[in-house]
Design a protein around this motif. Structure first.
Motif, PDB file in Angstrom:
ATOM      1  N   ILE A  71       0.804  -1.241   0.000  1.00 39.22           N
ATOM      2  CA  ILE A  71       0.000   0.000   0.000  1.00 39.22           C
ATOM      3  C   ILE A  71       0.830   1.282   0.000  1.00 39.22           C
ATOM      4  CG2 ILE A  71      -1.983  -1.055   1.136  1.00 39.22           C
ATOM      5  CD1 ILE A  71      -0.709   0.608   3.704  1.00 39.22           C
ATOM      6  N   LYS A  72       2.153   1.169   0.211  1.00 35.04           N
ATOM      7  CA  LYS A  72       2.925   2.388   0.517  1.00 35.04           C
ATOM      8  C   LYS A  72       2.998   3.384  -0.641  1.00 35.04           C
ATOM      9  CE  LYS A  72       7.452   0.376  -0.539  1.00 35.04           C
ATOM     10  NZ  LYS A  72       8.648  -0.245   0.012  1.00 35.04           N
ATOM     11  N   ARG A  73       2.741   2.938  -1.871  1.00 31.65           N
ATOM     12  CA  ARG A  73       2.803   3.866  -3.009  1.00 31.65           C
ATOM     13  C   ARG A  73       1.432   4.430  -3.378  1.00 31.65           C
ATOM     14  NH1 ARG A  73       6.616   0.074  -4.196  1.00 31.65           N
ATOM     15  NH2 ARG A  73       8.753   0.885  -4.255  1.00 31.65           N
ATOM     16  N   ARG A  74       0.383   3.980  -2.710  1.00 29.70           N
ATOM     17  CA  ARG A  74      -0.945   4.536  -3.004  1.00 29.70           C
ATOM     18  C   ARG A  74      -1.036   5.940  -2.394  1.00 29.70           C
ATOM     19  NH1 ARG A  74      -4.738  -0.483  -1.150  1.00 29.70           N
ATOM     20  NH2 ARG A  74      -3.765  -2.074  -2.470  1.00 29.70           N
ATOM     21  N   PRO A  75      -1.665   6.863  -3.094  1.00 29.93           N
ATOM     22  CA  PRO A  75      -1.698   8.246  -2.602  1.00 29.93           C
ATOM     23  C   PRO A  75      -2.183   8.369  -1.153  1.00 29.93           C
ATOM     24  CG  PRO A  75      -2.624   8.115  -4.811  1.00 29.93           C
ATOM     25  CD  PRO A  75      -2.323   6.709  -4.396  1.00 29.93           C
ATOM     26  N   GLU A  76      -3.212   7.606  -0.790  1.00 29.64           N
ATOM     27  CA  GLU A  76      -3.769   7.756   0.562  1.00 29.64           C
ATOM     28  C   GLU A  76      -2.845   7.178   1.638  1.00 29.64           C
ATOM     29  OE1 GLU A  76      -4.905   5.768  -1.823  1.00 29.64           O
ATOM     30  OE2 GLU A  76      -6.077   4.067  -1.067  1.00 29.64           O
ATOM     31  N   TRP A  77      -1.883   6.337   1.224  1.00 29.06           N
ATOM     32  CA  TRP A  77      -0.952   5.755   2.194  1.00 29.06           C
ATOM     33  C   TRP A  77       0.469   6.294   2.024  1.00 29.06           C
ATOM     34  CZ3 TRP A  77      -2.586   3.028   6.261  1.00 29.06           C
ATOM     35  CH2 TRP A  77      -3.817   2.373   6.175  1.00 29.06           C
ATOM     36  N   ASN A  78       0.606   7.283   1.175  1.00 31.03           N
ATOM     37  CA  ASN A  78       1.936   7.804   0.863  1.00 31.03           C
ATOM     38  C   ASN A  78       2.715   8.266   2.095  1.00 31.03           C
ATOM     39  OD1 ASN A  78       3.794   9.996  -0.773  1.00 31.03           O
ATOM     40  ND2 ASN A  78       3.232   8.152  -1.883  1.00 31.03           N
ATOM     41  N   TRP A  79       1.986   8.713   3.126  1.00 34.14           N
ATOM     42  CA  TRP A  79       2.628   9.169   4.369  1.00 34.14           C
ATOM     43  C   TRP A  79       3.368   8.023   5.070  1.00 34.14           C
ATOM     44  CZ3 TRP A  79       0.964   6.792   8.873  1.00 34.14           C
ATOM     45  CH2 TRP A  79      -0.247   6.075   8.780  1.00 34.14           C
ATOM     46  N   THR A  80       3.071   6.765   4.708  1.00 30.20           N
ATOM     47  CA  THR A  80       3.756   5.636   5.376  1.00 30.20           C
ATOM     48  C   THR A  80       5.090   5.301   4.694  1.00 30.20           C
ATOM     49  OG1 THR A  80       2.665   3.920   4.008  1.00 30.20           O
ATOM     50  CG2 THR A  80       1.547   4.578   6.054  1.00 30.20           C
TER      51      THR A  80
END
Ligand code: ADE
Ligand code: ZN
Ligand code: ZN
Length: 301
Positions: A71-80
């Motif tokens: 999920i780390k490259r999805r915009p909503e998870w980018n903060w991770t």
């Protein structure tokens, strides 16, 4: 059971792929860390973890340990994204929390943070907290997740692995494991995991107590794991692996032991941490909470 056929088929395909298919460290290394950890869970830990796991994991923590990478490259998870590593300034072979983990936004800060969510049962999705702790415990043990900022932990060191173009980070994430699976483990991750469990029982058994424990009886001590990683990165991962080189048998045979030991340590430390968190002994749990706060070991982001 409430599971749709699609979910079943998807999980069976995923598990088959994980155990027999083409593997990357992203999947293979994390799967091994979590599989080893689960075999060291105490009874209460197993019960607590199973309650938190999503149904499609089928009671197997290992099945969902790569979720944070997915999920780390999805915009909503980018903060991770930045929570997967803690790089040091160039050629700096030691790690310092205040310098390398600004505002707790790095792998060690994330481990402190999500462990504290599990301990104090903060209002947060505890399933997510469990998956993040389990995944980041693997990442912090990969030496190049504490590499140099200038080359993004070896991602910008372009080189060849035998006759394949790749980069140094990928060599340490997955190429060494892939080659080991082919050469020694009949291309089976389960065989490799069994071998590591065997080494833990008979080879590293005297070391395991010191791997598990943390100074001052803290619940978790990711700064120690990160310091070990940057030391190994300087001594072994970066050594003789500059841009344009071709890495082959010598690099593979001399570094495989380190990769295997780090996977085993990650598994043991994940189990020890979760066993401390979900301990049946409420007194121990309570005093652990006090220690966590008294020692200032927990940094909440
Ligand atoms: N991006 C920047 N540094 C990194 C590291 N050490 N590991 C993975 N991704 C990164
Ligand atoms: Zn990761
Ligand atoms: Zn990586």
């Amino acid at each position: 059971m409430g599971l749709s056929l699609r979910t079943w088929v998807a999980s069976i395909l995923l598990l088959t792929h994980l155990v027999h298919g083409a593997l990357s460290w992203g999947v293979g290394g994390h799967y091994a860390v979590c599989k080893i950890a689960q075999s060291y869970f105490e009874k209460n830990t197993l019960v607590a973890v199973k309650k938190l796991l999503p149904a499609y994991a089928n009671g197997e923590l290992a099945a969902v340990c790569s979720w944070p990478d997915e999920i780390k490259r999805r915009p909503e998870w980018n903060w991770t994204y930045a929570l997967h590593y803690a790089d040091t300034p160039n050629y700096e072979c030691n790690y310092e929390y205040s310098r390398d983990c600004r505002n707790g936004k790095c792998v060690t800060g994330a481990i402190f943070n999500y462990v504290s969510h599990l301990v104090f049962q903060f209002h947060y999705n505890l399933t997510e907290a469990l998956l993040f702790v389990s995944h980041f415990m693997g990442d912090v043990h990969q030496p190049l997740h504490e590499g140099f900022k200038g080359d993004q932990g070896g991602n910008n060191v372009k080189l060849n692995w035998y006759n394949q173009e790749t980069n140094l980070h990928r060599v340490c994430d997955d190429k060494i494991i892939e080659s080991a699976l082919k050469k020694y483990y009949n291309s089976s991750l389960s065989v490799m995991i069994h071998s590591l469990l065997n080494k833990l029982e008979y080879g590293w058994s005297n070391d395991v107590p010191s791997w598990e424990s943390c100074p001052g009886h803290q619940t978790v001590c990711p700064n120690r794991y990160a310091s070990e990683s940057i030391d190994l990165a300087c001594k072994y991962a970066y050594k003789d692996a500059t841009t344009g080189t071709t890495l082959g048998d010598y690099y593979f045979l001399s570094r495989l032991y380190i990769v295997e030991k780090r996977i085993a340590q990650g598994g043991i430390r994940l189990a020890a941490t979760l066993n401390r968190i979900f301990s049946s002994n409420s007194e121990a749990r309570c005093s652990m909470k006090l220690r966590l706060s008294c020692n200032g070991g927990i940094k909440v982001m």
